[in-house]
Design a protein around this motif. Structure first.
Motif, PDB file in Angstrom:
ATOM      1  N   ASP A  19      82.368  22.958  24.068  1.00 24.81           N
ATOM      2  CA  ASP A  19      82.627  22.010  25.148  1.00 24.81           C
ATOM      3  C   ASP A  19      82.609  20.584  24.601  1.00 24.81           C
ATOM      4  OD1 ASP A  19      79.804  22.313  24.728  1.00 24.81           O
ATOM      5  OD2 ASP A  19      79.466  21.190  26.579  1.00 24.81           O
ATOM      6  N   TYR A  20      83.337  19.708  25.259  1.00 23.48           N
ATOM      7  CA  TYR A  20      83.405  18.308  24.846  1.00 23.48           C
ATOM      8  C   TYR A  20      82.514  17.496  25.766  1.00 23.48           C
ATOM      9  CZ  TYR A  20      85.256  13.836  23.337  1.00 23.48           C
ATOM     10  OH  TYR A  20      85.376  12.570  22.831  1.00 23.48           O
ATOM     11  N   ASN A  21      81.570  16.751  25.188  1.00 27.89           N
ATOM     12  CA  ASN A  21      80.618  15.966  25.958  1.00 27.89           C
ATOM     13  C   ASN A  21      80.626  14.549  25.403  1.00 27.89           C
ATOM     14  OD1 ASN A  21      78.295  14.688  26.911  1.00 27.89           O
ATOM     15  ND2 ASN A  21      77.085  16.554  26.885  1.00 27.89           N
ATOM     16  N   THR A  22      81.097  13.586  26.174  1.00 27.04           N
ATOM     17  CA  THR A  22      81.227  12.208  25.696  1.00 27.04           C
ATOM     18  C   THR A  22      79.885  11.522  25.455  1.00 27.04           C
ATOM     19  OG1 THR A  22      81.404  11.376  27.956  1.00 27.04           O
ATOM     20  CG2 THR A  22      83.468  11.879  26.799  1.00 27.04           C
ATOM     21  N   GLY A  23      78.793  12.128  25.884  1.00 19.44           N
ATOM     22  CA  GLY A  23      77.479  11.549  25.669  1.00 19.44           C
ATOM     23  C   GLY A  23      76.721  12.178  24.512  1.00 19.44           C
ATOM     24  N   ARG A  24      77.382  13.069  23.772  1.00 22.65           N
ATOM     25  CA  ARG A  24      76.709  13.817  22.707  1.00 22.65           C
ATOM     26  C   ARG A  24      77.306  13.500  21.340  1.00 22.65           C
ATOM     27  NH1 ARG A  24      77.524  19.646  23.902  1.00 22.65           N
ATOM     28  NH2 ARG A  24      79.612  19.242  23.117  1.00 22.65           N
ATOM     29  N   VAL A  25      76.417  13.397  20.348  1.00 21.18           N
ATOM     30  CA  VAL A  25      76.833  13.285  18.952  1.00 21.18           C
ATOM     31  C   VAL A  25      76.014  14.314  18.181  1.00 21.18           C
ATOM     32  CG1 VAL A  25      76.938  11.815  16.899  1.00 21.18           C
ATOM     33  CG2 VAL A  25      77.336  10.825  19.165  1.00 21.18           C
ATOM     34  N   ARG A  26      76.679  15.171  17.452  1.00 20.79           N
ATOM     35  CA  ARG A  26      75.983  16.180  16.651  1.00 20.79           C
ATOM     36  C   ARG A  26      75.941  15.745  15.193  1.00 20.79           C
ATOM     37  NH1 ARG A  26      79.051  21.031  19.645  1.00 20.79           N
ATOM     38  NH2 ARG A  26      77.480  21.468  21.238  1.00 20.79           N
ATOM     39  N   LEU A  27      74.737  15.822  14.620  1.00 17.01           N
ATOM     40  CA  LEU A  27      74.530  15.522  13.203  1.00 17.01           C
ATOM     41  C   LEU A  27      74.342  16.845  12.479  1.00 17.01           C
ATOM     42  CD1 LEU A  27      71.874  12.648  13.037  1.00 17.01           C
ATOM     43  CD2 LEU A  27      74.233  12.550  12.305  1.00 17.01           C
TER      44      LEU A  27
END
Length: 78
Positions: A55-63
């Motif tokens: 899913d695409y979540n504009t509030g999330r950044v994955r490291l």
């Protein structure tokens, strides 16, 4: 998709959408840099190669980090 002016200063509400400059940094260092640029982001630290939702979540950044806790690929919003 990256737009040439996406990281220009003076933009509002999350103009920056990726952080290639943090590749090789320790996760906590990288997380601080991302939060400086996008304070509202939810930064998730995940072992490289892990399964994640698509899913695409504009509030999330994955490291994605390697076994030494270093960022292995450029984090981006989503």
């Amino acid at each position: 998709m990256e737009v040439g002016g996406a990281t220009a200063s003076g933009g509002s509400a999350g103009a920056k959408n990726s952080w290639p400059e943090v590749v090789g940094m320790l996760s906590e260092e990288a997380k601080k840099k991302i939060i400086e640029d996008k304070p509202e982001a939810s930064v998730q630290v995940i072992p490289a190669g892990s399964f994640v939702t698509m899913d695409y979540n504009t509030g999330r950044v994955r490291l994605f980090v390697d076994s030494n806790d270093k960022v292995s690929k450029a984090p981006r919003i989503g």
